[in-house]
Design an enzyme around this catalytic site. Structure first.
Site, PDB file in Angstrom:
ATOM      1  N   ASN A   7       1.268  -1.563   0.163  1.00 53.62           N
ATOM      2  CA  ASN A   7       0.602   0.150  -0.055  1.00 53.62           C
ATOM      3  C   ASN A   7       1.051   1.309   0.170  1.00 53.62           C
ATOM      4  O   ASN A   7       1.496   1.895   1.113  1.00 53.62           O
ATOM      5  CB  ASN A   7      -0.804   0.329   1.397  1.00 53.62           C
ATOM      6  CG  ASN A   7      -1.571   1.198   1.102  1.00 53.62           C
ATOM      7  OD1 ASN A   7      -2.050   1.452   1.065  1.00 53.62           O
ATOM      8  ND2 ASN A   7      -2.652   0.963   2.383  1.00 53.62           N
ATOM      9  N   ARG A  98      -2.705  -1.978  -3.769  1.00 61.33           N
ATOM     10  CA  ARG A  98      -4.135  -0.725  -3.689  1.00 61.33           C
ATOM     11  C   ARG A  98      -3.498   0.443  -4.610  1.00 61.33           C
ATOM     12  O   ARG A  98      -1.966   0.867  -4.615  1.00 61.33           O
ATOM     13  CB  ARG A  98      -3.859  -0.128  -2.183  1.00 61.33           C
ATOM     14  CG  ARG A  98      -4.659   1.371  -1.748  1.00 61.33           C
ATOM     15  CD  ARG A  98      -4.647   2.040  -1.214  1.00 61.33           C
ATOM     16  NE  ARG A  98      -5.230   3.250  -1.262  1.00 61.33           N
ATOM     17  CZ  ARG A  98      -4.707   4.295  -0.673  1.00 61.33           C
ATOM     18  NH1 ARG A  98      -3.083   4.449  -0.290  1.00 61.33           N
ATOM     19  NH2 ARG A  98      -4.843   5.315  -0.358  1.00 61.33           N
ATOM     20  N   HIS A 186     -10.142   6.475  -1.305  1.00 63.75           N
ATOM     21  CA  HIS A 186     -10.684   5.613  -0.580  1.00 63.75           C
ATOM     22  C   HIS A 186     -11.908   4.713  -0.274  1.00 63.75           C
ATOM     23  O   HIS A 186     -12.790   4.109   0.189  1.00 63.75           O
ATOM     24  CB  HIS A 186     -10.951   7.043   0.670  1.00 63.75           C
ATOM     25  CG  HIS A 186     -10.620   7.902   1.429  1.00 63.75           C
ATOM     26  ND1 HIS A 186     -10.639   8.542   1.973  1.00 63.75           N
ATOM     27  CD2 HIS A 186      -9.397   7.367   1.426  1.00 63.75           C
ATOM     28  CE1 HIS A 186      -9.805   9.306   2.327  1.00 63.75           C
ATOM     29  NE2 HIS A 186      -8.895   8.229   2.164  1.00 63.75           N
ATOM     30  N   HIS A 214     -14.607   7.784   6.450  1.00 65.68           N
ATOM     31  CA  HIS A 214     -12.876   8.004   6.571  1.00 65.68           C
ATOM     32  C   HIS A 214     -12.290   8.612   6.746  1.00 65.68           C
ATOM     33  O   HIS A 214     -11.647  10.031   6.303  1.00 65.68           O
ATOM     34  CB  HIS A 214     -12.005   7.042   5.048  1.00 65.68           C
ATOM     35  CG  HIS A 214     -11.296   6.439   5.233  1.00 65.68           C
ATOM     36  ND1 HIS A 214     -10.898   5.249   5.383  1.00 65.68           N
ATOM     37  CD2 HIS A 214      -9.918   7.192   4.920  1.00 65.68           C
ATOM     38  CE1 HIS A 214      -9.454   5.748   5.412  1.00 65.68           C
ATOM     39  NE2 HIS A 214      -8.913   6.935   5.800  1.00 65.68           N
ATOM     40  N   ARG A 247      -4.735  18.688   3.747  1.00 63.77           N
ATOM     41  CA  ARG A 247      -5.409  19.275   2.797  1.00 63.77           C
ATOM     42  C   ARG A 247      -6.685  20.079   2.398  1.00 63.77           C
ATOM     43  O   ARG A 247      -7.104  20.421   4.102  1.00 63.77           O
ATOM     44  CB  ARG A 247      -6.020  18.224   1.369  1.00 63.77           C
ATOM     45  CG  ARG A 247      -4.362  17.698   0.696  1.00 63.77           C
ATOM     46  CD  ARG A 247      -5.430  16.024  -0.287  1.00 63.77           C
ATOM     47  NE  ARG A 247      -4.871  14.695   0.809  1.00 63.77           N
ATOM     48  CZ  ARG A 247      -4.707  13.685   1.110  1.00 63.77           C
ATOM     49  NH1 ARG A 247      -6.505  13.159  -0.121  1.00 63.77           N
ATOM     50  NH2 ARG A 247      -4.449  12.446   1.489  1.00 63.77           N
ATOM     51  N   GLU A 389      -7.641  -1.409   4.887  1.00 63.87           N
ATOM     52  CA  GLU A 389      -7.927  -1.558   3.257  1.00 63.87           C
ATOM     53  C   GLU A 389      -7.323  -2.796   3.653  1.00 63.87           C
ATOM     54  O   GLU A 389      -7.083  -3.711   2.481  1.00 63.87           O
ATOM     55  CB  GLU A 389      -7.023  -0.387   3.200  1.00 63.87           C
ATOM     56  CG  GLU A 389      -8.203   0.792   3.402  1.00 63.87           C
ATOM     57  CD  GLU A 389      -7.613   1.874   3.504  1.00 63.87           C
ATOM     58  OE1 GLU A 389      -6.323   1.872   4.617  1.00 63.87           O
ATOM     59  OE2 GLU A 389      -7.622   3.029   2.732  1.00 63.87           O
TER      60      GLU A 389
HETATM   61  P1  ADP Z   1      -3.914   7.288   7.115  1.00 58.15           P
HETATM   62  O1  ADP Z   1      -5.250   8.271   6.094  1.00 58.15           O
HETATM   63  O2  ADP Z   1      -2.703   8.860   6.314  1.00 58.15           O
HETATM   64  O3  ADP Z   1      -4.151   6.395   6.539  1.00 58.15           O
HETATM   65  P2  ADP Z   1      -4.713   7.449   9.077  1.00 58.15           P
HETATM   66  O4  ADP Z   1      -6.431   6.233   9.176  1.00 58.15           O
HETATM   67  O5  ADP Z   1      -3.566   6.333  10.387  1.00 58.15           O
HETATM   68  O6  ADP Z   1      -3.929   7.826   8.404  1.00 58.15           O
HETATM   69  O7  ADP Z   1      -5.134   8.707  10.190  1.00 58.15           O
HETATM   70  C1  ADP Z   1      -4.280   9.376  10.667  1.00 58.15           C
HETATM   71  C2  ADP Z   1      -4.729  11.139  11.668  1.00 58.15           C
HETATM   72  O8  ADP Z   1      -5.443  10.227  12.508  1.00 58.15           O
HETATM   73  C3  ADP Z   1      -3.950  11.581  12.729  1.00 58.15           C
HETATM   74  O9  ADP Z   1      -2.735  12.267  12.351  1.00 58.15           O
HETATM   75  C4  ADP Z   1      -4.316  12.031  12.961  1.00 58.15           C
HETATM   76  O10 ADP Z   1      -5.179  13.189  13.104  1.00 58.15           O
HETATM   77  C5  ADP Z   1      -5.527  10.600  13.917  1.00 58.15           C
HETATM   78  N1  ADP Z   1      -5.690  10.269  14.543  1.00 58.15           N
HETATM   79  C6  ADP Z   1      -4.762   9.190  15.247  1.00 58.15           C
HETATM   80  N2  ADP Z   1      -4.858   8.551  16.527  1.00 58.15           N
HETATM   81  C7  ADP Z   1      -5.403   9.594  16.909  1.00 58.15           C
HETATM   82  C8  ADP Z   1      -6.073  10.165  18.482  1.00 58.15           C
HETATM   83  N3  ADP Z   1      -5.894   9.119  19.931  1.00 58.15           N
HETATM   84  N4  ADP Z   1      -7.258  10.660  18.234  1.00 58.15           N
HETATM   85  C9  ADP Z   1      -7.584  11.498  17.584  1.00 58.15           C
HETATM   86  N5  ADP Z   1      -6.760  11.976  16.279  1.00 58.15           N
HETATM   87  C10 ADP Z   1      -6.566  10.458  15.936  1.00 58.15           C
END
Ligand code: ADP
Length: 410
Positions: A7, A98, A186, A214, A247, A389
């Site tokens: 991915n 992906r 997504h 998402h 973004r 995913e």
């Molecule tokens: P991606 O879209 O890159 O796969 P993720 O799904 O891992 O990213 O999401 C990342 C974001 O999730 C981080 O930037 C953060 O803002 C948020 N995040 C992760 N853990 C927490 C948490 N415990 N509480 C609030 N926000 C969180």
């Protein structure tokens, strides 16, 4: 069957290995091995973590001269060092990728051949941060594994059957002929989330109206009816729709014309909208919602504006999805923010109280995995779903390989 999943993101590379014996399990299993590479300095220094199903972990920060070199290192952690789980890459039976953009050509996953690679390459113009990285991963695996089948699972595929009204921008008609339309992204996550929602609710997907959310670094909503995506917030590119980590989401296009006339180049505008906007752009602190929450608690005004704007845009997009569906049976939150941020879920759901939606405050606070967090009396179910995913890609890969094996045998 050992399935390797790759991915590739713009700033990270995730990978995992599944070992599927016999038929597909109904519940997503843990991968046998998983690893992630995050670039600290693009294509130079990266942080790499890997772990096995038995919780053996390894972490390192290393320098690489190219993306190819970094992937080779990542894969070496499969067969050497503390997180070794196989003797050699020859044990891998299939590789699932992906692929962010499949355009209108690919409405479902495909076994990779020269034609699929050419399409991924052609669509790089629409996903310059992702498709070239996907292609590089595919070509590297071809060199390493020769004839092992590889499967492309497209992030756009789930949205490819959106009704024409949802997929069309009201610009000149010839935009449509040029492929300028809403694709949505997504999709792998939204589709997994929709299937999982039906499973948790013990209802048929065909009878559900769902809004899948998402909310990670990138954020999007999808309106899912009868198991099909009928509307979504991302569009021609993953920049449209909700406010995200860096973004902007949707902005008045005239802002860009105004800035271009002031001398801003396309590259500068691209960088502004994709890298310097969203939570980070408004707060000036971070793209990470956890950092925003901390700063809000310290009364930082820009962090408060970022938080309020994020929720405002989220609610506005909920409204759009709700009207496209004509009602909603369940809302499913997934990805980093969706899974972990109880206050984001509470604030977004508060706007839907008029529908008879009520959250169970204690369940919401606990952020349970794959659970319903609405009260018994709530007219709308609210679910927290762990983003999987990679498992969705492995499943797709398994199905296509089985189909191919059957057709060769016939
Ligand atoms: P991606 O879209 O890159 O796969 P993720 O799904 O891992 O990213 O999401 C990342 C974001 O999730 C981080 O930037 C953060 O803002 C948020 N995040 C992760 N853990 C927490 C948490 N415990 N509480 C609030 N926000 C969180």
């Amino acid at each position: 069957m050992k399935i390797l999943v790759l991915n590739a993101g713009s700033s990270s590379q995730k990978s995992c290995l599944y070992d599927i014996e016999g038929s597909l399990p109904t519940q997503a299993p843990a991968p046998v091995w998983e690893a992630e590479l995050d670039w600290i300095t693009p294509q130079s220094e990266a942080r790499i973590t890997s772990k096995t199903k038995d919780s053996v972990q390894q972490e390192a920060t290393l320098s690489f001269s190219s993306r190819k070199e970094s992937i080779l290192y990542l894969l070496s952690l499969l067969y050497s060092g503390p997180t070794k789980v196989i003797s050699s890459l020859d044990e891998i039976s299939a590789v699932g990728h992906r692929v962010v953009h499949g355009g209108q050509d690919y409405q479902s996953s495909a076994i990779i051949d020269a034609e699929v690679k050419a399409a991924i390459n052609r669509l790089s113009a629409l996903a310059p941060d992702h498709n070239p990285a996907n292609l590089e991963g595919i070509e590297l695996m071809e060199q390493l594994l020769c004839d092992v089948p590889q499967v492309a699972v497209f992030d756009t595929a789930f949205h490819s059957q959106m009704p024409q009204v949802a997929a069309t921008y009201p610009g000149p008609y010839d935009w449509l002929e040029q492929g300028i339309r809403r694709y949505g992204f997504h999709g792998i996550s939204h589709q997994y989330c929709a299937n999982k929602s039906a499973q948790i609710l013990n209802r048929s997907l065909e009878e559900l109206r769902l809004i899948t959310c998402h909310l990670g670094n990138g954020c999007s909503l999808a309106a899912v009816k009868n198991g099909q995506s009928i509307d979504t917030t991302m569009g021609f590119t993953p920049l449209d729709g909700l406010m995200m980590g860096t973004r902007s989401g949707s902005v008045d296009p005239s802002i860009l014309i105004y800035l271009m006339r002031k001398g801003y180049s396309a590259d500068k505008l691209d960088n502004m909208l994709n890298e310097q906007s969203g939570l980070e752009g408004i707060s000036g602190i971070s793209q990470d919602m956890r950092e925003i929450s901390k700063a809000v608690n310290q009364n930082d005004n820009r962090a408060k504006l970022a938080r309020d704007l994020y929720i405002h845009r989220l609610k506005a997009c909920f409204g759009a999805m709700l009207m496209s569906l004509g009602g909603v049976d369940a809302i499913a939150f997934t990805a980093g923010i969706g899974e972990h941020s109880s206050w984001v879920r509470a604030a977004a759901c508060e706007g839907m109280a008029f529908l008879g939606l009520t959250l169970d405050v204690e369940k919401n606070e606990n952020s349970p995995v794959d659970r319903d967090i609405a009260t018994i009396a709530s007219a709308v179910r609210v679910l927290v779903i762990k983003a999987r995913e990679d498992w969705a890609i492995a499943q797709s890969c398994w199905h296509l390989i089985q189909k191919r094996t059957r057709s060769i045998a016939e």
